[in-house]
Scaffold this motif. Structure first.
Motif, mmCIF file in Angstrom:
data_model
loop_
_atom_site.group_PDB
_atom_site.id
_atom_site.type_symbol
_atom_site.label_atom_id
_atom_site.label_comp_id
_atom_site.label_asym_id
_atom_site.label_seq_id
_atom_site.Cartn_x
_atom_site.Cartn_y
_atom_site.Cartn_z
ATOM 1 N N ASP A 7 -6.934 3.565 0.294
ATOM 2 C CA ASP A 7 -4.942 2.183 0.112
ATOM 3 C C ASP A 7 -6.520 1.119 0.531
ATOM 4 O O ASP A 7 -7.284 1.028 0.933
ATOM 5 N N VAL A 8 -6.249 0.020 -0.594
ATOM 6 C CA VAL A 8 -6.550 -1.233 -0.166
ATOM 7 C C VAL A 8 -7.310 -1.591 1.166
ATOM 8 O O VAL A 8 -8.995 -2.262 1.309
ATOM 9 N N SER A 9 -6.359 -1.699 2.342
ATOM 10 C CA SER A 9 -6.643 -2.284 3.754
ATOM 11 C C SER A 9 -7.783 -0.931 4.408
ATOM 12 O O SER A 9 -8.742 -1.625 5.171
ATOM 13 N N VAL A 10 -7.838 0.410 3.496
ATOM 14 C CA VAL A 10 -8.774 1.068 4.601
ATOM 15 C C VAL A 10 -10.144 1.031 4.153
ATOM 16 O O VAL A 10 -11.193 1.232 4.130
ATOM 17 N N GLN A 11 -10.035 1.013 1.975
ATOM 18 C CA GLN A 11 -11.387 1.163 1.491
ATOM 19 C C GLN A 11 -12.436 -0.110 2.364
ATOM 20 O O GLN A 11 -13.770 0.709 2.259
ATOM 21 N N ALA A 12 -12.368 -0.781 2.879
ATOM 22 C CA ALA A 12 -13.166 -2.385 3.438
ATOM 23 C C ALA A 12 -13.518 -1.472 4.746
ATOM 24 O O ALA A 12 -14.952 -1.636 4.763
ATOM 25 N N GLN A 13 -12.939 -0.596 5.353
ATOM 26 C CA GLN A 13 -13.376 0.355 6.533
ATOM 27 C C GLN A 13 -14.261 1.159 5.949
ATOM 28 O O GLN A 13 -15.729 1.314 6.551
ATOM 29 N N LEU B 25 -16.311 -6.770 4.989
ATOM 30 C CA LEU B 25 -15.369 -7.238 4.938
ATOM 31 C C LEU B 25 -14.954 -6.903 6.059
ATOM 32 O O LEU B 25 -14.762 -6.365 7.022
ATOM 33 N N HIS C 149 -19.667 -4.917 -4.407
ATOM 34 C CA HIS C 149 -20.450 -5.258 -2.799
ATOM 35 C C HIS C 149 -20.882 -4.560 -2.148
ATOM 36 O O HIS C 149 -21.818 -4.992 -0.878
ATOM 37 N N GLU D 210 1.077 -1.603 0.058
ATOM 38 C CA GLU D 210 0.564 0.029 0.278
ATOM 39 C C GLU D 210 0.918 1.078 -0.015
ATOM 40 O O GLU D 210 2.095 1.223 0.284
ATOM 41 N N ALA E 32 -1.918 -10.837 -9.601
ATOM 42 C CA ALA E 32 -2.560 -12.858 -9.716
ATOM 43 C C ALA E 32 -2.721 -13.180 -10.833
ATOM 44 O O ALA E 32 -2.311 -13.776 -11.801
ATOM 45 N N GLY F 8 -5.180 -8.006 -7.725
ATOM 46 C CA GLY F 8 -6.258 -8.703 -9.075
ATOM 47 C C GLY F 8 -4.742 -8.382 -10.416
ATOM 48 O O GLY F 8 -4.796 -9.661 -10.628
ATOM 49 N N SER G 268 -5.383 10.885 8.159
ATOM 50 C CA SER G 268 -4.566 10.146 7.230
ATOM 51 C C SER G 268 -5.935 9.973 5.942
ATOM 52 O O SER G 268 -6.864 10.218 6.423
ATOM 53 N N SER H 103 -15.266 -4.192 -8.738
ATOM 54 C CA SER H 103 -15.612 -5.681 -6.995
ATOM 55 C C SER H 103 -16.263 -4.871 -6.475
ATOM 56 O O SER H 103 -16.926 -5.186 -5.686
ATOM 57 N N PRO I 47 -8.520 -11.783 -7.781
ATOM 58 C CA PRO I 47 -7.413 -11.854 -7.106
ATOM 59 C C PRO I 47 -7.157 -12.982 -6.788
ATOM 60 O O PRO I 47 -7.495 -13.969 -5.608
ATOM 61 N N LEU J 170 -16.308 1.304 3.448
ATOM 62 C CA LEU J 170 -17.576 0.678 2.710
ATOM 63 C C LEU J 170 -18.097 -0.094 4.053
ATOM 64 O O LEU J 170 -19.457 0.454 3.140
ATOM 65 N N ASN J 171 -18.011 -1.062 5.019
ATOM 66 C CA ASN J 171 -18.290 -1.173 6.295
ATOM 67 C C ASN J 171 -19.229 -0.357 6.692
ATOM 68 O O ASN J 171 -19.996 -0.384 6.925
ATOM 69 N N THR K 141 -11.501 -6.890 8.197
ATOM 70 C CA THR K 141 -10.801 -5.476 7.580
ATOM 71 C C THR K 141 -9.539 -5.248 9.132
ATOM 72 O O THR K 141 -9.728 -6.352 9.868
#
Lengths: 342, 352
Positions: B203-209, A283, B237, A49, A233, A230, B173, B233, B278, B211-212, A285
């Motif tokens: 960042d991808v790890s923050v996107q999920a937070q 999801l 979701h 990231e 992969a 993605g 952030s 994707s 992925p 979205l939730n 997290t």
């Protein structure tokens, strides 16, 4: 400084590289002990990231680190055509050897095709400049090679496009032109730093296809830097996962996606929404956010966000990257020196 | 145009928004006298509806008009033609496309926006209290103690500590800033929230937070989302229904599950197949579209997708397809829809 430890199919070997930026507010350890190998003709995906040091790693390889940054430790071996290895860290950043390697042996594709072309020179001018720098040809010959390079990346009517400016091309064509510049001197290693991030998915598919086709044709190695799992992969043979300047895990692409070892890799794979996942479910997290570079946590850089951290161990000592099984390497206290789960 | 004129069309129960034949053309001006020589058809006859408390996503590639559509709905820009019927909290139906400017402010309470770039959309010289409290001030809350109380409540709602309200955005952030943007959007208890690429800069790890958080807030506050995105994707979701746009037109609208598993438009099929999955074991033969997206200032005749479509016939190249409802709530604009057997993505984690 010959290193016999690197096998003959290793093209580029990065050994414990540390690149720090010395600023008034403190030292930013952008890359803090990264090690990995790029094999001949293969694609290495580097995932991470923002702030994980993936871009500074490429800058270090190409010796383009800008002040106040400096490579303070480590070695970067490049195997030349003849087989001998040279340490890029020992070369002068702007010396003739490094200049021959940059753009010659190693081609580079940037993320932003809009900003990496000069808007006041034609595409052709910029391609021929690169060709004339690395090959002993005159302007006319260079233009011919340039037109062929544009044709090989699938740009329609290259004889006309070569005299256009970068803003006259669409995003996809611009990225193709960028790739053709990088490939015009037939590099043996192509470093692609987020090559498709600024593009739409259908254009992204075209560019990834193109990179794969070119690799099949001329056998170059690709170092693909991206945050998109993605893309990794789809493209990579081997994967390096970075977090805050360190390599946390390394291995073949199938193992990384189907048998991730490091808690960060696992969490990252679980937290991405996938195109085939169930809609409207929550999801998993990763808690917290990536720390600011000035406040790097002590110990393992991931421990404040890690679900399986060991108190008193992960915040005290720094784990080292060690082999786990035959194929993977992981940097985590959950695995002992033999790579077994403790 | 007056309201009596628009109230002829009243919305059926359960509908919050009904967009009919929406058009937005931008003139192309040339020469010394700035003569209009043509127009960019950014939004061209867009029709869709939005039910209360659901999430509809507008997807498409850059330049397809999804942002322009959302801006027309909020009347941030005035559409060239068409209707945007909206049912207000009082139960009246108004046409956002024609309502006089003076009546807009009270409606703006009900519809808010979350922006893409959390770094550009927050004023660096304002504290969180000012940023999140500004909509309250604009809409008449003059007492600062009341505002501070509401801001604290909002910050808690989006998962930030109320103590932070005297700080400036630079201290946060990207993910936290996006939470601030969401708190600001919720300040006036809106009913419709338009989120324009709310996670694509994260960042991808923050996107999920994020979205939730958006899913939680929707359940808690009964919000209706119009979600504008290019990442399929993420869209899968978060959405109940999805509308796919191509060069200013909607080509397909359907429930999320139906659209992803059984797409009826060839462009949707290509779009789905282009998304890298992925999982290295699913390296599939992708459909790689040839050529480029059509120019909205000079679109091809007939179906705009026909020059790139593998299934195009002569009819496609001359006749503009009408939108048809082939299955309940599954609308598609394609001459050959139904007769083609198109590939979707399987549901669950299984392969194809």
């Amino acid at each position: 400084m010959s290193t016999s430890e690197n096998s003959a199919d290793t093209l580029l070997s990065v050994r414990d590289v540390k690149t720090y930026f010395f600023q008034d507010e403190g030292t930013v350890k952008a890359v803090d002990g990264a090690s990995f190998d790029v094999k001949k003709g293969k694609t290495l995906g580097i995932v991470g990231e923002s702030g994980c040091g993936k871009s500074v790693t490429t800058q270090s390889i190409l010796r383009l680190v800008e002040k106040p940054g400096r490579i303070v430790h480590g070695e970067i071996f490049l195997r030349k055509e003849g087989g001998e290895e040279i340490d890029l860290v020992k070369l002068a950043p702007n010396g003739p050897e490094m200049r021959a390697i940059r753009g010659g042996e190693i081609g580079l594709v940037f993320q932003e095709p809009m900003t990496s072309f000069s808007p006041v020179h034609t595409i052709g001018g910029q391609i021929t400049e690169a060709i004339m720098l690395h090959k002993n040809v005159d302007k006319k010959e260079a233009r011919k090679i340039g037109i062929e390079a544009l044709r090989s990346v699938g740009i329609p009517k290259p004889e006309r496009r070569i005299d256009e400016y970068s803003f006259e091309l669409s995003g996809g064509l611009r990225q193709r032109a960028m790739i053709s510049v990088a490939l015009s001197c037939s590099p043996r290693l192509l470093i692609a730093d987020e090559p498709t991030t600024a593009l739409d998915v259908t254009t992204q598919a075209q560019i990834l296809d193109l990179l794969r086709r070119l690799q099949n044709e001329n056998g170059m190695a690709i170092m693909l830097i991206t945050h998109n799992l993605g893309v990794v992969a789809e493209m990579a043979d081997d994967v390096v996962v970075m977090y805050l300047g360190r390599v946390v895990e390394e291995g073949p692409v199938d193992d990384i996606f189907h048998n991730p070892l490091h808690p960060y890799t696992k969490a990252l794979l679980e937290s991405i929404p996938s195109i085939d996942s169930q809609p409207r479910v929550k999801l998993p997290t990763i808690s917290g956010a990536i720390p600011h570079p000035y406040n790097r946590p002590a110990g393992c850089p991931f421990h404040p966000r890690c679900a399986s951290r060991i108190e008193g161990r992960c915040d005290a000592g720094e784990p080292r990257l060690a082999a786990s099984g035959d194929r993977q390497k992981v940097s985590c206290f959950l695995y002992d020196s033999e790579g077994r789960k403790e | 145009m007056t309201q009596s004129d628009t109230s002829v069309n009243t919305l059926a129960g359960g509908l919050l928004l009904d967009v009919r034949d929406l058009k937005k053309f931008f003139p192309i001006k040339r020469g010394l006298l700035q003569k209009v020589v043509g127009s960019v058809k950014a939004v061209d006859n867009v029709t869709f509806f939005l039910k209360e408390k659901e999430t509809l996503s507008l997807v498409g590639e850059s330049g397809c008009g999804k942002t322009t559509t959302s801006r027309c709905i909020l009347r941030a820009i005035t559409p060239t033609g068409g209707n945007v019927l909206y049912r207000t909290a009082k139960g009246e139906t108004v046409d956002m496309a024609r309502i006089p400017g003076g009546e807009l402010q009270s409606l703006r309470r009900e519809m808010q926006m979350i922006f893409q770039d959390p770094f550009a959309s927050l004023n660096p010289r304002m504290t969180l209290l000012d940023i999140v409290g500004e909509p309250l001030l604009v809409h008449g809350e003059k007492k600062s103690s009341v505002r501070a109380e509401r801001v604290a409540e909002l910050l808690r709602l989006v998962g930030l500590r109320p103590e932070y309200m005297r700080r400036y955005p630079h201290a946060f952030s990207g993910g936290q800033r996006q939470r601030i943007g969401i708190a600001r959007a919720l300040a006036l208890n809106p009913r419709l929230v338009v989120a324009d690429e709310p996670v694509s800069a994260l960042d991808v790890s923050v996107q999920a937070q994020i979205l939730n958080l958006m899913l939680d807030l929707q359940a808690e506050l009964g919000l209706t989302y119009l979600f504008v995105a290019h990442d399929l994707s993420v869209v899968r979701h978060i959405s109940d229904r999805v509308a796919v746009m191509y060069v200013g037109r909607i080509v397909e609208t359907a429930k999320t599950e139906a659209l992803f598993s059984r797409p009826l438009h060839p462009y949707t099929e290509a779009l789905l197949s282009a998304v890298p999955k992925p999982d290295p074991r699913l390296r599939s033969e992708r459909i790689v579209l040839q050529g480029e997206v059509a120019d909205p200032a000079n679109p091809p005749p007939g179906c705009y997708f026909s020059p790139r479509c593998a299934y195009a016939t002569d009819e496609c190249r001359t006749e503009t397809p009408e939108q048809r409802e082939l299955a309940p709530e599954h609308f598609v604009s394609c001459h050959r829809a139904g007769e083609l057997n198109l590939r979707g993505v399987a549901s669950g984690k299984a392969g194809e």
